[in-house]
Structures are given as structure tokens and as C-alpha cells.
Design a protein around this motif. Structure first.
Motif, mmCIF file in Angstrom:
data_model
loop_
_atom_site.group_PDB
_atom_site.id
_atom_site.type_symbol
_atom_site.label_atom_id
_atom_site.label_comp_id
_atom_site.label_asym_id
_atom_site.label_seq_id
_atom_site.Cartn_x
_atom_site.Cartn_y
_atom_site.Cartn_z
ATOM 1 N N GLN A 1 0.839 -1.191 0.000
ATOM 2 C CA GLN A 1 0.000 0.000 0.000
ATOM 3 C C GLN A 1 0.874 1.241 0.000
ATOM 4 O O GLN A 1 1.872 1.303 0.722
ATOM 5 C CB GLN A 1 -0.928 0.024 1.215
ATOM 6 N N ILE A 2 0.504 2.218 -0.825
ATOM 7 C CA ILE A 2 1.228 3.481 -0.875
ATOM 8 C C ILE A 2 0.879 4.287 0.370
ATOM 9 O O ILE A 2 -0.280 4.668 0.562
ATOM 10 C CB ILE A 2 0.882 4.272 -2.147
ATOM 11 N N VAL A 3 1.873 4.542 1.211
ATOM 12 C CA VAL A 3 1.645 5.329 2.421
ATOM 13 C C VAL A 3 1.749 6.815 2.111
ATOM 14 O O VAL A 3 0.867 7.600 2.451
ATOM 15 C CB VAL A 3 2.649 4.930 3.528
ATOM 16 N N SER A 4 2.834 7.210 1.460
ATOM 17 C CA SER A 4 3.032 8.621 1.120
ATOM 18 C C SER A 4 4.011 8.710 -0.038
ATOM 19 O O SER A 4 4.812 7.798 -0.266
ATOM 20 C CB SER A 4 3.548 9.422 2.324
ATOM 21 N N ILE A 5 3.931 9.828 -0.757
ATOM 22 C CA ILE A 5 4.850 10.099 -1.871
ATOM 23 C C ILE A 5 5.641 11.339 -1.498
ATOM 24 O O ILE A 5 5.088 12.438 -1.426
ATOM 25 C CB ILE A 5 4.090 10.318 -3.188
ATOM 26 N N GLY A 6 6.926 11.163 -1.237
ATOM 27 C CA GLY A 6 7.785 12.279 -0.890
ATOM 28 C C GLY A 6 8.443 12.875 -2.109
ATOM 29 O O GLY A 6 8.230 12.441 -3.251
ATOM 30 N N LEU A 7 9.259 13.878 -1.880
ATOM 31 C CA LEU A 7 9.942 14.537 -2.987
ATOM 32 C C LEU A 7 11.002 13.636 -3.601
ATOM 33 O O LEU A 7 11.341 13.777 -4.766
ATOM 34 C CB LEU A 7 10.588 15.835 -2.491
ATOM 35 N N ARG A 8 11.532 12.681 -2.810
ATOM 36 C CA ARG A 8 12.578 11.797 -3.319
ATOM 37 C C ARG A 8 12.193 10.326 -3.315
ATOM 38 O O ARG A 8 12.701 9.559 -4.122
ATOM 39 C CB ARG A 8 13.857 11.967 -2.487
ATOM 40 N N SER A 9 11.320 9.908 -2.410
ATOM 41 C CA SER A 9 11.028 8.486 -2.275
ATOM 42 C C SER A 9 9.546 8.274 -1.983
ATOM 43 O O SER A 9 8.830 9.200 -1.599
ATOM 44 C CB SER A 9 11.876 7.864 -1.162
ATOM 45 N N THR A 10 9.120 7.028 -2.164
ATOM 46 C CA THR A 10 7.755 6.614 -1.872
ATOM 47 C C THR A 10 7.777 5.620 -0.721
ATOM 48 O O THR A 10 8.578 4.678 -0.730
ATOM 49 C CB THR A 10 7.103 5.965 -3.104
ATOM 50 N N LEU B 1 6.171 2.568 1.231
ATOM 51 C CA LEU B 1 5.303 1.433 0.979
ATOM 52 C C LEU B 1 5.059 0.673 2.275
ATOM 53 O O LEU B 1 5.986 0.484 3.067
ATOM 54 C CB LEU B 1 5.923 0.487 -0.053
ATOM 55 N N ARG B 2 3.830 0.226 2.487
ATOM 56 C CA ARG B 2 3.531 -0.660 3.614
ATOM 57 C C ARG B 2 3.393 -2.070 3.078
ATOM 58 O O ARG B 2 2.509 -2.372 2.283
ATOM 59 C CB ARG B 2 2.242 -0.235 4.324
ATOM 60 N N LEU B 3 4.293 -2.959 3.523
ATOM 61 C CA LEU B 3 4.293 -4.332 3.063
ATOM 62 C C LEU B 3 3.285 -5.134 3.873
ATOM 63 O O LEU B 3 3.431 -5.286 5.091
ATOM 64 C CB LEU B 3 5.694 -4.949 3.214
ATOM 65 N N THR B 4 2.249 -5.650 3.206
ATOM 66 C CA THR B 4 1.210 -6.394 3.921
ATOM 67 C C THR B 4 1.738 -7.715 4.460
ATOM 68 O O THR B 4 1.223 -8.236 5.447
ATOM 69 C CB THR B 4 0.029 -6.657 2.982
ATOM 70 N N GLU B 5 2.763 -8.256 3.811
ATOM 71 C CA GLU B 5 3.295 -9.554 4.249
ATOM 72 C C GLU B 5 3.957 -9.460 5.615
ATOM 73 O O GLU B 5 3.903 -10.391 6.411
ATOM 74 C CB GLU B 5 4.287 -10.068 3.211
ATOM 75 N N TRP B 6 4.598 -8.294 5.887
ATOM 76 C CA TRP B 6 5.335 -8.135 7.135
ATOM 77 C C TRP B 6 4.787 -7.014 8.011
ATOM 78 O O TRP B 6 5.156 -6.894 9.171
ATOM 79 C CB TRP B 6 6.817 -7.851 6.840
ATOM 80 N N GLY B 7 3.940 -6.149 7.446
ATOM 81 C CA GLY B 7 3.445 -5.019 8.205
ATOM 82 C C GLY B 7 4.487 -3.952 8.435
ATOM 83 O O GLY B 7 4.349 -3.125 9.340
#
Length: 386
Positions: A227-236, A238-244
Motif C-alpha cells: 500500500q502506498i503510504v506517502s509520496i515524498g519529494l525523493r522516495s515513496t 510502501l507498507r508491506l502487507t506480508e510483514w506489516g
């Protein structure tokens, strides 16, 4: 510090002002101009600015009040510079060519520093105005860049003032200074090329609408849904559902890889696909047809699945296996995993009902081992991979 002051004096006051050659009438005019300048400055700050402040105080925003406070002193300085320019115009014919060249330069640099001061002080207010405008837009790209605009304006104002001031006061040419700054910028750009590339990739992400915070996507190199948590100026983020856990990925890698967006509508509703391939060995055509019919009936009653868009197809025969393709779509992402589990359990029930206790068996004969075992009188064997 003393050396710098002496250098400035040497550059500006190379020749002496011959005030003794100025007529008394001209001196009187100069004094009158300075007195009128002081009167105009007082009237401006006490009457005009005061009335403008009364008008701005009636508005809901406080930005105009702060801007007027910033302008009060610099505008008074500019009025003084205008008076000094008039004085120079009156006395210019009594000065030497060097003096007539230096005095306008001094007045220009002074005005430039005043404008720089206004821009430097007003930049945060401009940032607040831009932030307010950006808050009413749907995209978040402008929200990311808006905080950097005030610093950009302040830096540009300071560089312009430094370059022009150095040219006039220290005798350096603007071209050489700009070249020096440009060379430093190229070197800094090479050091920060990855950061700058990530910035441009951020623009591409927003411009093309690849994904937005809250979207569920599939990313190359990452197992399962993220899941996309936030989009920063340099990086995105991600929340990994497999590991949380949270994983930060540079935007350049998000652009370079393949991102499958499961949250963007492909039609009137959201659709999350489930694709299964069922391989069953050695069953008849009648039983194959019965299994396909049973699967279609089960799919109809599973919560979250699209009622119309479903596919149960006996596609082909692969060696001894009858290959059945099952393709369904989940309309509610919150029911995806529940629907997937229910579908798998339904398939097991159908296979148990049809008394199918094994699926596809892949036989791989090892010919060399077979010959050696026959020579030793042992029975032939075959490896079975399930």
C-alpha cells in the motif's frame, strides 16, 4: 575588514569631490530637495501607509498586514534614494566624470539591496499564499514543492545582490562571477544528480497519475500487495502487507520498475483479479464438464466476487492433465483475501465430491539410472514431481 573598507573607498572615491566649485544657489537647491524628500517620506509613512493599514486591517487575512509592515521602512529608504538622485541631477555638471559615474552606481546598488531586502522578507508570505492556493488543488505535487519556493526566492535575491554589488564595488565583472557560480552549480549538480533525478521522477508520478497515497499496488521485486503510504519529494513509502513494515523506495526505482495499480478504476467499479489454474490428470470429458459447472455455481455465491465477470474454461490438455482456467474479479478490496480463501475451499470441496484425491503428476524418467538399475536386476522406478 579594514582592508575591505579601504578597497571600497578606493573603488568609489578615487577622486575628491570638489564641492568648492559648486555655486551657493545649487547648494541651496540641494538642501531644499533633501528637506522636501524628508517631508515626503514623513507624509508617506504617517498618512498613506497608515490609511493602507486601516484598509488591510478590515480584511480577514493577516498576510496583507504583515506585507505592509515589511514595506514601511524600505519604501521610506527608496524615497530617500529618489531625493538623492534628484540632488545628483542638480549637481552633476559640477562633478567630475568619475564622480558622475560612481554616484549612480552607488544609488543603483542601494536600490538593489532594498529590493532584495523586500523580497527576502516577503518570501515567507509568498510561500503562505502559494500554500493556500495549492491546498485547493487535487494533486499533491504542488504541496511538495511549495515549501521550497520561499527559500528559492530568498537565495535568488541574495545572489543577484551579491553579483551586482561585487561587480560595482569590487570591480569584478558579472560574467566572470556568473561563470564561477555556474561552474560551482555544475559540480554540485554532478554530486546531486541522483537526488535531482528522483525529483523529476516525482513529477512524472504525479503528472501521469501512476499511483497516489492509499492505493494498493504490486511492485517488481516486492512480494505480495503493498500500500502506498506517502509520496515524498525523493522516495515513496510502501507498507508491506506480508510483514506489516514500511519500506522506502526511491522514486526513480518506482519509475524504472513495473507498478501494477489495483486501486485505479478500469471501469465503473474497482476490480481485483483472482487467477487460478487447475490441472487434473486422467478424468473423462463428462467429469471435466461437471467440474467446470460446479465451479461456476460455487463462484456465484462467494461474497465480494463480480456477479457477471467470471470465467471458468477448460482451456487445453497438457500431457495427461485437463487444464481448467478460473478467473474472477473482487469488487471490494477488503474482501479480496476472504474471497480467495473461500474460492480455494470451494475447489477442494468439489474435488472431494468428485472423488479426485490427486491432481497433476509430472513423470520424469531418468534413462541412465533406468539402464543401470536393469543391469543390476532391480525394478524400474520413475521420479514423480507434484
Amino acid at each position: 575588514m579594514e582592508n575591505l573598507i579601504n578597497l571600497i573607498k578606493e573603488r568609489i572615491f578615487e577622486s575628491d569631490f570638489q564641492l568648492g566649485n559648486i555655486p551657493l544657489s545649487t547648494i541651496v537647491i540641494m538642501v531644499i530637495i533633501l528637506l522636501l524628500t524628508q517631508i515626503c517620506r514623513g507624509l508617506f509613512t504617517s498618512i498613506i501607509i497608515h490609511r493602507i493599514e486601516r484598509l488591510t486591517s478590515a480584511t480577514e487575512s493577516t498576510l496583507d498586514d504583515e506585507f505592509i509592515k515589511i514595506l514601511r521602512a524600505p519604501l521610506g529608504w527608496l524615497i530617500w534614494l529618489a531625493g538623492l538622485w534628484l540632488v545628483h541631477s542638480v549637481v552633476a555638471r559640477h562633478l567630475s566624470p568619475e564622480q558622475n559615474q560612481k554616484i549612480p552606481e552607488i544609488l543603483f546598488v542601494s536600490a538593489l539591496f532594498i529590493v532584495t531586502y523586500i523580497l527576502y522578507r516577503a518570501a515567507p508570505l509568498l510561500g503562505e499564499v502559494l500554500a493556500g492556493l495549492a491546498a485547493h488543488t487535487e494533486t499533491e505535487l504542488d504541496d511538495l514543492f511549495v515549501p521550497y519556493f520561499p527559500r528559492l526566492f530568498q537565495t535568488a535575491a541574495i545572489l543577484i545582490a551579491v553579483i551586482k554589488g561585487s561587480e560595482i564595488l569590487l570591480g569584478a565583472s558579472a560574467g566572470a562571477l556568473i561563470g564561477l557560480v555556474g561552474g560551482a552549480g555544475v559540480a554540485l549538480g554532478l554530486l546531486l544528480k541522483d537526488i535531482i533525478y528522483d525529483w523529476f521522477c516525482t513529477v512524472i508520478i504525479y503528472a501521469d497519475g501512476l499511483y497516489k497515497p492509499g492505493d494498493w499496488v504490486g511492485v517488481d521485486g516486492v512480494n505480495g500487495f503493498v500500500q502506498i503510504v506517502s509520496i515524498g519529494l525523493r522516495s515513496t513509502q510502501l507498507r508491506l502487507t506480508e510483514w506489516g513494515s514500511i519500506k522506502k523506495v526511491p522514486n526513480s526505482k518506482m519509475i524504472a520498475g513495473v507498478v501494477e495499480n489495483w486501486s485505479q478504476k478500469t471501469c465503473n467499479t474497482f476490480e481485483w483479479g483472482i487467477n487460478l489454474t487447475l490441472k487434473i490428470d486422467g478424468i473423462s470429458a463428462q467429469k471435466t464438464s461437471q467440474i467446470c459447472k460446479s465451479i461456476e455455481e460455487k463462484v456465484t455465491y462467494i461474497d465480494g466476487l463480480h456477479e457477471q465477470k467470471k470465467l471458468v474454461l477448460f482451456s487445453h490438455i497438457e500431457e495427461n492433465a485437463r487444464v481448467i482456467i478460473i478467473r474472477v474479479f473482487v469488487t471490494d478490496p477488503n474482501l479480496y483475501f476472504a474471497a480467495q480463501q473461500t474460492l480455494n475451499l470451494a475447489l477442494l470441496e468439489i474435488l472431494e465430491k468428485e472423488e479426485i484425491d490427486h491432481l497433476h503428476v509430472d513423470l520424469q524418467k531418468q534413462l541412465q539410472d533406468y539402464k543401470q538399475l536393469n543391469e543390476n536386476g532391480s525394478p524400474s522406478v520413475a521420479m514423480m514431481n507434484f
